[in-house]
Design a protein around this motif. Structure first.
Motif, short mmCIF file in Angstrom:
data_model
loop_
_atom_site.label_atom_id
_atom_site.label_comp_id
_atom_site.label_asym_id
_atom_site.label_seq_id
_atom_site.Cartn_x
_atom_site.Cartn_y
_atom_site.Cartn_z
N VAL A 124 0.87 -1.34 0.01
CA VAL A 124 0.19 0.10 -0.02
C VAL A 124 0.88 1.20 -0.15
CG1 VAL A 124 -1.50 1.31 1.41
CG2 VAL A 124 -2.15 -1.01 1.08
N SER A 125 0.59 2.08 -1.08
CA SER A 125 1.57 3.37 -1.07
C SER A 125 1.29 4.31 0.02
CB SER A 125 1.31 3.99 -2.36
OG SER A 125 -0.05 4.14 -2.50
N GLY A 126 2.33 4.74 0.28
CA GLY A 126 2.45 5.96 1.50
C GLY A 126 2.01 7.39 1.08
N VAL A 127 2.21 8.16 1.60
CA VAL A 127 2.16 9.68 1.44
C VAL A 127 2.29 10.36 0.20
CG1 VAL A 127 1.77 12.14 2.54
CG2 VAL A 127 1.84 9.99 3.90
N ALA A 128 1.43 10.63 -0.41
CA ALA A 128 1.74 11.45 -1.76
C ALA A 128 1.55 12.88 -1.71
CB ALA A 128 0.87 10.87 -2.85
N VAL A 129 2.35 13.70 -2.51
CA VAL A 129 2.18 15.41 -2.61
C VAL A 129 1.36 15.47 -3.99
CG1 VAL A 129 3.24 17.62 -2.59
CG2 VAL A 129 4.42 15.74 -1.46
N GLU A 172 -1.56 13.67 0.65
CA GLU A 172 -2.74 12.66 0.76
C GLU A 172 -2.29 11.20 0.84
OE1 GLU A 172 -5.45 13.55 -2.64
OE2 GLU A 172 -5.89 11.35 -2.63
N THR A 173 -2.86 10.53 1.78
CA THR A 173 -2.55 9.14 1.90
C THR A 173 -3.52 8.08 1.66
OG1 THR A 173 -1.13 7.47 3.14
CG2 THR A 173 -2.67 8.78 4.25
N ARG A 220 -4.35 4.96 2.87
CA ARG A 220 -4.76 4.34 4.21
C ARG A 220 -4.17 4.79 5.56
NH1 ARG A 220 -8.16 -0.27 2.84
NH2 ARG A 220 -7.88 -0.47 0.66
N GLY A 221 -4.75 4.63 6.40
CA GLY A 221 -4.56 5.40 7.66
C GLY A 221 -4.35 7.04 7.62
N ARG A 222 -3.74 7.65 8.63
CA ARG A 222 -3.47 9.15 8.75
C ARG A 222 -2.08 9.40 8.61
NH1 ARG A 222 -6.76 8.91 14.25
NH2 ARG A 222 -5.30 7.21 14.25
N ILE A 223 -1.93 10.75 8.20
CA ILE A 223 -0.66 11.35 8.04
C ILE A 223 -0.13 11.52 9.48
CG2 ILE A 223 0.96 13.11 7.07
CD1 ILE A 223 -1.53 13.48 5.23
N ALA A 224 1.14 10.82 9.57
CA ALA A 224 1.71 11.00 11.21
C ALA A 224 2.79 11.74 11.21
CB ALA A 224 2.22 9.37 11.25
N SER A 240 -6.28 12.02 6.68
CA SER A 240 -5.56 11.29 5.46
C SER A 240 -5.25 12.15 4.33
CB SER A 240 -6.51 10.31 4.99
OG SER A 240 -7.90 10.57 4.68
N ARG A 241 -5.80 13.33 4.37
CA ARG A 241 -5.37 14.51 3.50
C ARG A 241 -4.95 15.76 4.22
NH1 ARG A 241 -9.05 14.56 -1.49
NH2 ARG A 241 -9.24 12.78 -2.10
#
Ligand SMILES: [Zn+2]
Length: 469
Positions: free
Chosen positions: A33-38, A57-58, A60-64, A88-89
């Motif tokens: 599953v890909s991570g955070v993207a700009v 944006e990610t 799955r999950g929330r930006i940590a 997540s955004r």
């Protein structure tokens, strides 16, 4: 017998195998599953202080965690670190303070590192999720005032000529209004001019200044060295008569409640329609040529008598009672009924038609934001887009709109702001307040400005006296 005892064993092996394959593919999925993207646009410049908003944006999950760094040889400088963004955004504005980050002019790289709280069997590597090559520019834009009108007054106009080098945007502010500027002269001169209109109620001390901004967001600002000379405006009272209400309220307020008293209808017209007309004037003010189309002084229609002045505060009385107060933004000029209405100067027609309280109206654009307005007309003889000469008939005077008796309501507008027509009827005023700053700036003169002033001086050594009631 042996074959029978083997069956449950195979089943167990199969189940174990399934469990292993299932777990491995589940873990592989988690890992994949890909991570955070700009998702925002790339920054291109960093200035003295530049704010860029990063959209993240990610899946799955929330930006940590988010960290933004600037690398320019040596150790990267950290512009922002933020933990547990909780969503997540996210839209995260990051301010890059050039000097505080120790940046030098030239190339640099912005690196964005971010991770989410979605569990993966192997910790993802620490490489940036995005990097951007940027140009660091810490030099503020160069802004020079080349010439400016020396004395300005409320309800009056000035001109400023300036040169802004290496800028992306510049703006001329007059109090809380913005005056558009236009390129002027030869391209090598790299000059701009702006007509500045001070509203009749301009607050002394309010800023009159130019600001410029370059691509990197560096700004420069210069006050325009104009001296404010006070000006007094007249007051008048107007008796609102029933015959006037009976004639005008149904004309101007087509749809109104059946039981609405005429006076109430009049107040809607006098307040709301007046405000609408002001907004429309501002909008039309933007439809202007980027060069001066006018020549010399503006002309007043022949044999007309001034019976109302610019920025006159009018108190409206009904049955001896004060019912409203409004400001009159033009000159009322009267001669005979349905008198010819000439264009005050050369230009292009930018508006014809009904304009609330103004009735049938023509607006002529003279370029650089300067326009003239002709209201209450009984007939209009020009169309939008027509080029008109100075003195060319635009139509005939009348009583349409909120007019008592046949007359021409005449206004001079700069960027849609009403100013006194007196300045523009006066060739010497134009020479001293518009021509002189252009001359100081070494820029070409506006056609006829010098010649008209010389003509006027030859005709009458004294200042012209305006006819008044
Ligand atoms: Zn008027």
């Amino acid at each position: 017998m042996r074959s029978r005892s083997r069956k449950p064993f195979l089943l167990v092996v199969l189940l174990l195998l399934l469990a292993v394959v299932g777990s491995v593919s589940y873990l592989a999925w988690r890992q994949s599953v890909s991570g955070v993207a700009v998702t925002s646009a790339a920054p291109r410049f960093l200035g003295q202080k530049t704010t860029h908003t990063f959209a993240l944006e990610t899946r799955r999950g929330r930006i940590a965690r988010l960290e933004v760094r600037v690398a320019q040889g040596g150790k990267p400088a950290v512009a922002l670190t933020q933990e547990a963004l909780g969503t997540s955004r996210a839209q995260v504005p990051v301010t890059f303070d050039g000097p505080a980050l120790g940046l030098r002019e030239g190339g640099a790289t912005i690196e964005v590192r971010a991770r989410d709280d979605f569990w993966r069997p192997l910790r993802p590597d620490d490489r940036p999720i995005a990097s951007y090559p940027v140009t660091v520019d810490l030099t503020p834009p160069k802004l020079e005032i080349l010439g400016a009108t020396q004395y300005v007054s409320p309800g009056g106009v000035g001109l400023v000529a300036f040169r802004a080098t290496g800028v992306a945007r510049s703006a001329v502010a007059v109090g809380n209004l913005v005056a558009p500027s236009f390129p002027y002269g030869s391209p090598e001169q790299n000059a701009r001019v702006a007509l500045i209109a001070l509203p009749y109620d301009f607050t002394p001390g309010a800023p009159i200044a130019i600001t410029a901004e370059d691509e990197a967001g560096n700004t420069a600002s210069r006050g325009i060295p104009a001296e404010l000379r006070p000006r007094k405006f007249p007051r008048d009272t107007i008796e609102v008569k029933d015959t006037f209400l009976q004639a005008k309220v149904p004309e101007l307020l087509r749809e109104r409640p059946a039981n609405q008293p005429l006076l109430e209808g009049f107040l809607v017209i006098n307040r709301d329609q007046r405000r609408q007309a002001e907004a429309e004037k501002r909008r039309i003010g933007g439809k202007t040529a980027d060069k001066a189309l006018w020549e010399g002084a503006f002309v007043q229609p022949r044999n007309t008598k001034v019976f109302s002045n610019f920025a006159e505060t009018r108190t409206y009385l009904y049955g001896g009672r004060e019912v409203d107060t409004q400001v009159h933004f033009g000159y009322d000029l009267a001669s005979t009924k349905q008198a010819p209405v000439p264009a005050a100067n050369a230009g292009v027609v930018v508006f014809t038609g009904a304009l609330t309280i103004y009735g049938n109206t023509v607006i002529v654009d003279h370029g650089l934001g300067l326009q003239t307005l002709y209201a209450h007309l009984s007939r209009i003889d020009v169309k939008e887009g027509n080029k008109v000469e100075k003195g060319q008939e635009l139509g005939r005077s009348g009583t349409t709109g909120l007019a008592v008796g046949d007359h021409l309501h005449y206004e001079v507008l700069v960027h849609g702001v009403s100013v006194t027509p007196l300045e523009w009827w006066d060739a010497r005023w134009i020479r001293d307040h518009i021509g002189k700053p252009l001359k100081e700036a070494g820029l070409p003169e506006i056609a006829g400005v010098e010649a008209a002033a010389a003509d006027e001086a030859a005709r009458s050594p004294a200042r012209p006296v305006r006819r008044k009631r």
